[in-house]
Design an enzyme around this catalytic site. Sequence first.
Site, PDB file in Angstrom:
ATOM      1  N   ARG A   1       0.847  -1.185   0.000  1.00 30.34           N
ATOM      2  CA  ARG A   1       0.000   0.000   0.000  1.00 30.34           C
ATOM      3  C   ARG A   1       0.890   1.245   0.000  1.00 30.34           C
ATOM      4  O   ARG A   1       1.896   1.294   0.734  1.00 30.34           O
ATOM      5  CB  ARG A   1      -0.878  -0.026   1.253  1.00 30.34           C
ATOM      6  CG  ARG A   1      -1.906   1.048   1.362  1.00 30.34           C
ATOM      7  CD  ARG A   1      -2.564   0.984   2.738  1.00 30.34           C
ATOM      8  NE  ARG A   1      -3.480  -0.142   2.869  1.00 30.34           N
ATOM      9  CZ  ARG A   1      -3.830  -0.665   4.056  1.00 30.34           C
ATOM     10  NH1 ARG A   1      -3.314  -0.192   5.167  1.00 30.34           N
ATOM     11  NH2 ARG A   1      -4.675  -1.672   4.118  1.00 30.34           N
TER      12      ARG A   1
ATOM     13  N   ARG B   1      -0.435   6.226   9.933  1.00 31.87           N
ATOM     14  CA  ARG B   1      -0.682   5.736   8.578  1.00 31.87           C
ATOM     15  C   ARG B   1      -0.801   6.910   7.607  1.00 31.87           C
ATOM     16  O   ARG B   1      -0.565   8.058   7.962  1.00 31.87           O
ATOM     17  CB  ARG B   1      -1.969   4.910   8.569  1.00 31.87           C
ATOM     18  CG  ARG B   1      -1.996   3.739   9.570  1.00 31.87           C
ATOM     19  CD  ARG B   1      -1.203   2.570   9.050  1.00 31.87           C
ATOM     20  NE  ARG B   1      -1.373   1.368   9.882  1.00 31.87           N
ATOM     21  CZ  ARG B   1      -2.328   0.449   9.710  1.00 31.87           C
ATOM     22  NH1 ARG B   1      -3.249   0.600   8.760  1.00 31.87           N
ATOM     23  NH2 ARG B   1      -2.385  -0.612  10.482  1.00 31.87           N
TER      24      ARG B   1
ATOM     25  N   LYS C   1      -2.386   0.965  15.206  1.00 26.20           N
ATOM     26  CA  LYS C   1      -2.407   1.896  14.080  1.00 26.20           C
ATOM     27  C   LYS C   1      -2.934   3.262  14.507  1.00 26.20           C
ATOM     28  O   LYS C   1      -3.672   3.370  15.492  1.00 26.20           O
ATOM     29  CB  LYS C   1      -3.249   1.333  12.953  1.00 26.20           C
ATOM     30  CG  LYS C   1      -4.720   1.091  13.277  1.00 26.20           C
ATOM     31  CD  LYS C   1      -5.392   0.464  12.051  1.00 26.20           C
ATOM     32  CE  LYS C   1      -6.624  -0.330  12.426  1.00 26.20           C
ATOM     33  NZ  LYS C   1      -7.104  -1.137  11.293  1.00 26.20           N
TER      34      LYS C   1
ATOM     35  N   LYS D   1      -4.527   6.922  12.740  1.00 25.42           N
ATOM     36  CA  LYS D   1      -4.984   7.494  11.471  1.00 25.42           C
ATOM     37  C   LYS D   1      -5.368   8.959  11.644  1.00 25.42           C
ATOM     38  O   LYS D   1      -6.048   9.310  12.604  1.00 25.42           O
ATOM     39  CB  LYS D   1      -6.184   6.705  10.958  1.00 25.42           C
ATOM     40  CG  LYS D   1      -5.858   5.231  10.649  1.00 25.42           C
ATOM     41  CD  LYS D   1      -7.096   4.490  10.173  1.00 25.42           C
ATOM     42  CE  LYS D   1      -6.763   3.033   9.840  1.00 25.42           C
ATOM     43  NZ  LYS D   1      -7.973   2.293   9.430  1.00 25.42           N
TER      44      LYS D   1
ATOM     45  N   CYS E   1     -15.034  -3.261   1.296  1.00 25.98           N
ATOM     46  CA  CYS E   1     -13.632  -3.592   1.543  1.00 25.98           C
ATOM     47  C   CYS E   1     -13.228  -4.742   0.612  1.00 25.98           C
ATOM     48  O   CYS E   1     -14.042  -5.296  -0.101  1.00 25.98           O
ATOM     49  CB  CYS E   1     -13.420  -3.981   2.997  1.00 25.98           C
ATOM     50  SG  CYS E   1     -14.132  -5.584   3.418  1.00 25.98           S
TER      51      CYS E   1
ATOM     52  N   CYS F   1      -7.874 -11.072   1.914  1.00 24.84           N
ATOM     53  CA  CYS F   1      -7.783 -10.589   3.295  1.00 24.84           C
ATOM     54  C   CYS F   1      -7.902 -11.741   4.290  1.00 24.84           C
ATOM     55  O   CYS F   1      -8.865 -12.500   4.256  1.00 24.84           O
ATOM     56  CB  CYS F   1      -8.860  -9.564   3.569  1.00 24.84           C
ATOM     57  SG  CYS F   1      -8.787  -8.955   5.263  1.00 24.84           S
TER      58      CYS F   1
ATOM     59  N   CYS G   1     -15.853  -8.266   7.437  1.00 25.35           N
ATOM     60  CA  CYS G   1     -15.625  -8.580   8.848  1.00 25.35           C
ATOM     61  C   CYS G   1     -15.894  -7.310   9.634  1.00 25.35           C
ATOM     62  O   CYS G   1     -16.117  -6.255   9.055  1.00 25.35           O
ATOM     63  CB  CYS G   1     -14.180  -9.070   9.052  1.00 25.35           C
ATOM     64  SG  CYS G   1     -12.978  -7.736   9.242  1.00 25.35           S
TER      65      CYS G   1
ATOM     66  N   CYS H   1     -12.931  -1.618   7.569  1.00 22.48           N
ATOM     67  CA  CYS H   1     -12.100  -0.899   6.604  1.00 22.48           C
ATOM     68  C   CYS H   1     -12.899   0.027   5.692  1.00 22.48           C
ATOM     69  O   CYS H   1     -12.399   1.062   5.282  1.00 22.48           O
ATOM     70  CB  CYS H   1     -11.286  -1.887   5.767  1.00 22.48           C
ATOM     71  SG  CYS H   1      -9.987  -2.662   6.733  1.00 22.48           S
TER      72      CYS H   1
END
Lengths: 564, 596
Positions: free
Chosen positions: A75, A144, A206, A208, A428, A434, A473, A477
Amino acid sequence: MSTDKPLSDVERIKTASRGLRGSLIESLNLRHTGAVHADDTQVIKFHGIYQQDDRDVRAERQRRKLEPQYQFMARLRLPGGVLDATQWLALSQLARAYGDGSLRITSRQSIQFHGLFKENLKPALQDLDRVLLDTISACGDINRNVIACANPNRSLLHGEVYGWAQRIAAHLMPRSRAYHEIWLDGEPVVQPEDEPLYGKTYLPRKFKIALAIPPSNDVDVFAHDLGFVAIEEEGRLAGFNVTVGGGMGRSHTNLATYPRVADVIGFCTPEQVLAVTEAVVTAQRDNGDRSDRAQARLKYTIDRMGLDVFVAEVERRSGFDLAPTRPARFDTSGDEFGWVDHADGTASLALYVPGGRVVDGQPEYLPLSGLDELVRAHGGELRLTCNQNLVLAGVSSAARPQVEAVLERFELDLAPRRTPLETGAMACVAFPTCPLAMAESERYLPALLQSLNALLAEFDLERENLSLRVTGCPNGCARPYLAEIGLVGRAPGLYDLHLGSDRAGARLNTRVRESLDEAGLLDTLRPLFARFAQERADGEGFGDFLHRLDLLGATSTSEQGVIA
Amino acid sequence: MSAVVELPRRVPAPVLDEGQFHELRRFADALSPEQLLWASGYLAGLQGAGVAAPAAEPVAEAVRIVVLYGSQTGTGAALAERVAERARTLGFEAETLDMLRYRRARLREDRNLLLIVSTHGDGDPPDSAQELHALVTGAKAPKLADTHFAVLALGDASYPRFCQAGKDFDEALAAAGGTRLVERVDCDLDYEEAAGQWTERVLGKLNEQRPDTPRVAAVPGAAARPAWTRHKPFAAPLLERLPLTAEGSSREVWHLELDLAGSEIEFASGDSLSIVPSNPPELVEALVERLSLDGDAAVATPQGERTLAEALASRYEITRLTRPFVERYAAAAESDQLRGLAVDAEGLAKWMDGRDVLDVVAEHPVQGLSAQDFADMLRVLPARRYSIASSPLAYPDEAHLTVAPVRWASRGRDRFGVASTQLIERLTEGDGVPVFLEGHAAFRLPEDPERPIIMIGAGTGVAPYRAFLQEREVLGAPGRNWLFFGDRNFRTDFLYQREWLQWRDDGLLTQLDVAFSRDQQDKVYVQDRLRERAADLYAWLEEGAALYVCGAERMGHDVHQALIGVVGAAGGLPADKAEAYVEDLKHTGRYHRDVY
């Protein structure tokens, strides 16, 4: 944060990684497996890369005594989502040479490639480097990609805000030269670098950051750990409202996890942005839960500490108090498509990219070769949106006829022919790449849209602006908890149905049903659409309507309301 | 072993009358091998004495026979053992010996040498026979004026230099002054009958020559055999069959699990299992039709009467050509072209390549050929051997096989490897696979569980290493294990990948080096990996590691050359010393090859 609980294993791996190096070089040289060492699967995330496997063939390969078909997703780090034509064409070339021949525009203004085999990672990253792109910290427990409003026609502030996105991104870059050593054959350092901002173990989870320019909330600022909402006064950037503690991820089984919309904690001037950023990041660095990764995001830190305590901590660290929040109003989190002429004689084109996916030979998606042509005709700047769409910015009047010819030839301008539900929908990636996916998402979206279009048409609602987001899930995302209709996968073919966000993405939706198949989904929505068509107020959105009539039951989660 | 000797079933008229014969049989049947041996001497002694002697010495002085074998797959070794066993029952003192261990000095001492030697590749002797071969065919060959010898040559008549190694030994020993006991016999893949006859003739001849010792009339009949044979195979139920190569592979390799329960087949890791194949029915049908014969016509085969269709399906080889067939068919067809080919080894090999029996029949039709005439031209369908991919310790009563079906197109028709496609296409789970064990190969784990092993395999050649590691895992053998594996593509062709990786994670597989030839522009093979790892490899050899090589002939050759290079480079040895080092590994039983 002090705790009796042992640190999570990822903390051990980070500590031992010698500045994000781990044993990646050795892992890349292992010929008998397409995977990297187990610990390195964590380290490699900090380099913007996930190890995955093709789940479509996983069981069959196991039967054949073969290891899973390991492959990698890479990414880009792309602050503000801006690319030039040369970079796009290099990415396209790279996807064909090393990936699965497709590009995915992500929900956070980046591009990711899937299907990279281990031996192709290094050549791919070296190709990226040649066009001044990298994947540093696009994944992992670190800041990120910093995203910023992509809509250039909404505000004069756009350029300035984009500049701040760049500055924040640069400020939060890791100091480690591991990326250069491992992927670009840089000279190895003798002693791992100091990370004055992050320390050896980086962040607990993470992190963001988003910068929004009202009235567009295309970045979904409330879904972010840290957000800056641009405040325009007298045609100039006065500063930003600061938001903290947003986050989507939850799990079906861990009741202590939940999605959370960010709190607005005050206002800062542009000059204060980096200090506020550093204060929030380090407050989370020092107070986040490093034992339980499911409780490690900033949203839980804030709820554990209390918002007031956390804000006081941020103000202490930044050395100044935040000013009172300024008025701001969002009207949508979606994109607006088509051409917009600008005062300087240029124009921009916002192009609907179904599923954010660009690939040849699959009619439900835009063709990569067509977009390559379009980008060549334009030759200028491109912007990716957080709704997985593409903007051609600053198209000159000279280039425009050619751009329009390519649009025509490859039938690239789909927005006018699609319903608003389709052009606003997000899904997503989920299966087959994934590892977290429980249900189909991206591959299911086209069929789901067809069913929902047909259902809406029963009530003459097919031109209604409805936001639909699907994930395979509960990790969120595609930010499904901020959609008027959100589907969250539980098992193959089964989804939880969430309803009732507002169009601006400031209010969480509510889980109304669990484990529905498509028939159950349509049966649940049919009577609601029927009443919506009959009883809605003028201009009222579906989510707001459900709330006004209190149709969502008592389980409604925290309601933040639109900032005023 | 229940019966060492198979006695004649019919009265050997006119020596004994029927009553006498049955009396003798009843008596002999009840004897143990030792008793029989004693009795044979006793009876022989009676002949000389003319009177009953209650306590006659059985054999005054036994004649010594050395049965030397040069064997790659174990067939020759097993045959040698049978010959020796048979000789002992006749009162000889018999010793079997691997040519590898046969010392030069003994050539002058041993008076009666029986040689059983196979031929591989382009007329080469097996690895273990190379040195003796070089000695007797070379300039320093010792003189053998007092030596009696006989050669049984094993080979495959579809190869141009059929039984060449046997011929070489035969000629060399004769040239050195040795006396042939009997003419050499060249056995094709269906060696059993010919080998049995050779044994009886040789032992009969030796018996005649026994001076002043009681003579035993050689009892006709085959030597002792294992319970299951090519003609009487065990039907092993197919337990499981699954593909090993992934979709999209340029190769196709399957894993088969056979049930040996109740067969009492005993094998060790490294052994091969023989499959009795049958020909594809479509091919049989096409051949019968092309011959304008009746598939139901009766033909006599070595195993009794069969219909022609049955015989072609399961008794005779029709997918491969051999020189004897071409010779016989040439005579029937009165074809000058075929006759010419039959005497031109190189040309014949080229011509036979890609042709089968149906092609010959189609190209050279013969009018009025009878079913029996035709059947008599054919070679008996030989068994096919597969390295067993499982250890009996890990999977008792099972044998796992790694099978790559052989398929190709030639002259406008699809062609098949007879056994491999039978296993993959024509059998279904539960079906009985006709199998038997054909001797034990020398391809064995070291007796010392601490000895490190280096396993080098390409493609299905990796099969015995799966057995080795299973065995060492069960035994908890502490020796280090290193696998070199090669195939075409990493993602599709890494046979048993998960198992190797598991063993690597468990620490059983110490080193794992792989080469996939088609994953990059320049082809990379296992021998390239050997060279890359020269230093470590040499260190392992210096520490006493045993080496194993399994795979195609060509790969075996390239690996051998690479090993010499590795030893030269890492050991700092000149080429001749390096070669001697590798040769010495063979002599010390540390270099095992199973190449095909």
